[in-house]
Motif scaffolding. Structure first.
Motif, PDB file in Angstrom:
ATOM      1  N   ILE A   1       0.663  -1.057  -0.114  1.00 30.56           N
ATOM      2  CA  ILE A   1      -0.290  -0.171  -0.139  1.00 30.56           C
ATOM      3  C   ILE A   1       0.880   0.984   0.294  1.00 30.56           C
ATOM      4  O   ILE A   1       1.450   1.113   1.123  1.00 30.56           O
ATOM      5  CB  ILE A   1      -1.200  -0.252   0.832  1.00 30.56           C
ATOM      6  CG1 ILE A   1      -1.764   1.096   1.169  1.00 30.56           C
ATOM      7  CG2 ILE A   1      -0.377   0.028   3.086  1.00 30.56           C
ATOM      8  CD1 ILE A   1      -3.168   0.997   2.063  1.00 30.56           C
ATOM      9  N   SER A   2       0.807   2.463  -0.414  1.00 32.28           N
ATOM     10  CA  SER A   2       1.567   2.996  -0.986  1.00 32.28           C
ATOM     11  C   SER A   2       1.125   4.428   0.350  1.00 32.28           C
ATOM     12  O   SER A   2      -0.245   4.147   0.296  1.00 32.28           O
ATOM     13  CB  SER A   2       0.676   4.126  -2.446  1.00 32.28           C
ATOM     14  OG  SER A   2       0.320   4.698  -3.116  1.00 32.28           O
ATOM     15  N   ASN A   3       2.174   5.326   0.535  1.00 32.33           N
ATOM     16  CA  ASN A   3       1.841   6.232   1.270  1.00 32.33           C
ATOM     17  C   ASN A   3       1.179   7.109   0.680  1.00 32.33           C
ATOM     18  O   ASN A   3       0.694   7.530   1.365  1.00 32.33           O
ATOM     19  CB  ASN A   3       2.957   6.488   1.507  1.00 32.33           C
ATOM     20  CG  ASN A   3       4.200   6.180   3.116  1.00 32.33           C
ATOM     21  OD1 ASN A   3       3.834   5.228   3.148  1.00 32.33           O
ATOM     22  ND2 ASN A   3       5.860   5.835   2.485  1.00 32.33           N
ATOM     23  N   LEU A   4       1.146   7.661  -0.304  1.00 33.80           N
ATOM     24  CA  LEU A   4      -0.035   8.602  -1.275  1.00 33.80           C
ATOM     25  C   LEU A   4      -1.238   7.724  -0.992  1.00 33.80           C
ATOM     26  O   LEU A   4      -2.312   8.922  -0.175  1.00 33.80           O
ATOM     27  CB  LEU A   4       0.854   8.160  -2.501  1.00 33.80           C
ATOM     28  CG  LEU A   4      -0.243   9.889  -3.265  1.00 33.80           C
ATOM     29  CD1 LEU A   4      -0.151  10.619  -2.513  1.00 33.80           C
ATOM     30  CD2 LEU A   4       0.028  10.139  -4.918  1.00 33.80           C
ATOM     31  N   VAL A   5      -1.848   6.890  -0.961  1.00 29.38           N
ATOM     32  CA  VAL A   5      -3.055   6.753  -0.960  1.00 29.38           C
ATOM     33  C   VAL A   5      -3.511   6.337   0.799  1.00 29.38           C
ATOM     34  O   VAL A   5      -4.578   7.410   1.450  1.00 29.38           O
ATOM     35  CB  VAL A   5      -3.374   4.810  -0.987  1.00 29.38           C
ATOM     36  CG1 VAL A   5      -4.319   4.031  -0.357  1.00 29.38           C
ATOM     37  CG2 VAL A   5      -3.376   4.897  -2.727  1.00 29.38           C
TER      38      VAL A   5
END
Length: 348
Positions: A228-232
């Motif tokens: 899971i991306s930090n942006l999400v």
């Protein structure tokens, strides 16, 4: 109980309230005022049955906090007239709805049994009749002039569960629900057997029913997954007016321990957003600090959801966020059992 208990059926919508028009094969809404004529077996029950239906029955996918309030209003307005309530809703969101109702009604002294069905009430192989008949029987059960059940429950396929402990596990099987972290309160076979030592009892027997209708719905479920991306994560935590997050973590409450990820959570907590750690596992509980990957979560102030379900965690967040609690008070009340929704203490 010397007189026959009075039971109120509350129909909000859902499969259980549908019958098939055999000429067109279309499903249409069932008239619950004719329930005893349609299901004559109900006459064998030792109770009087009345019904109230939503003016416009809803699909359970459209369930929301406004409808929670409508259900609570019906119960509150009829609380002194009836000895028990059976609430019929669609099964898809029943665990969410029944969990919420358990928090919205404080000092409950009467049974509220949620049920539904996988097949319409008029189908040849329907599960609706058994679920409905036994739910009414449970709501009518008295011992020593007191109701056997005085909490919000969910009955499905021979099992009575504490509602705020349930999850839906199947869209096809009649055994659609389970409660993996807490045993059934009753089982229906040749006899209806209650596990009385498990049934929740209010400590305030003389107090009147207190209704808590105000819920805060500015909450979100954030389910972690590898990669899971930090942006999400950042985008979700920066949703305008966000008040609470159910963080679905791995195993016993573990999450990435990268500096950036932890920093995002800490920033959200510093802004006053409440973050609750709930395991993605269907059973078991969160043990904050059991592994290094949950130690940092505890240190930055993430709340321990213990063995609460996601459905119940959402309901409890909505309920507690309206209380104007301090950070310490919020943590204390969330990690404490209020309606039997989580296990206070574990022994390892």
């Amino acid at each position: 109980m010397t007189k026959k208990p009075n039971i109120l059926l509350v129909y909000t919508g859902g499969t259980i309230g549908m019958v098939k028009d055999y000429k067109t094969n279309a499903l249409k809404a069932f008239d619950f005022s004719q329930i005893v004529e349609k299901i004559p077996e109900l006459q064998q029950l030792n109770c009087n049955i009345n019904s109230i239906s939503f003016k416009d029955p809803i699909d359970s996918s459209n369930m929301n906090t406004q409808y929670y309030g409508d259900i609570v209003d019906i119960i509150n307005e009829n609380y002194l007239k009836f000895d028990g309530f059976v609430v019929l809703t669609g099964s898809d969101t029943m665990s969410y709805t029944s969990s919420a109702i358990s928090f919205m009604l404080e000092n409950l002294q009467k049974p509220i049994i949620f049920t539904g069905s996988q097949l319409p009430i008029g189908d040849l192989r329907t599960d609706a009749k058994e679920n409905l008949i036994t739910s009414i029987e449970v709501a009518s059960a008295y011992k020593n002039d007191n109701p056997v059940i005085s909490e919000v429950c969910l009955y499905f396929e021979y099992k009575l569960y504490r509602a705020n402990r349930t999850i839906k596990i199947s869209s096809e099987q009649f055994e659609a629900f389970t409660s993996l972290n807490f045993p059934p309160l009753a089982e229906s076979g040749v006899h209806l057997k209650f596990n009385e030592h498990l049934i929740y009892k209010s400590n305030k027997e003389d107090d009147k029913l207190i209704v808590r209708k105000s819920l805060v719905d500015e909450v979100v479920v954030l389910k972690l997954f590898p990669g899971i991306s930090n942006l999400v994560v950042e985008s979700i935590l920066n949703i305008p007016n966000l008040k609470g997050v159910v963080l679905e973590t791995f195993g016993a409450g573990n999450a990435p321990n990268s500096k950036d990820f932890i920093s995002l959570l800490k920033n959200a907590i510093d802004k006053g957003i409440k973050i609750v750690n709930v395991t993605q596992c269907k059973s078991g509980n969160v043990i904050m600090g059991h592994y290094d990957t949950s130690l940092l979560l505890r240190e930055i102030g993430v709340i321990n959801g213990k063995d609460i379900t996601t459905e119940s965690a959402i309901a409890k967040l909505m309920y507690l966020l309206n209380k104007n609690l301090s950070e310490d008070e919020f943590k204390k009340f969330f990690e404490k059992s209020l309606r039997g929704e989580l296990t206070d203490k574990y022994h390892f």
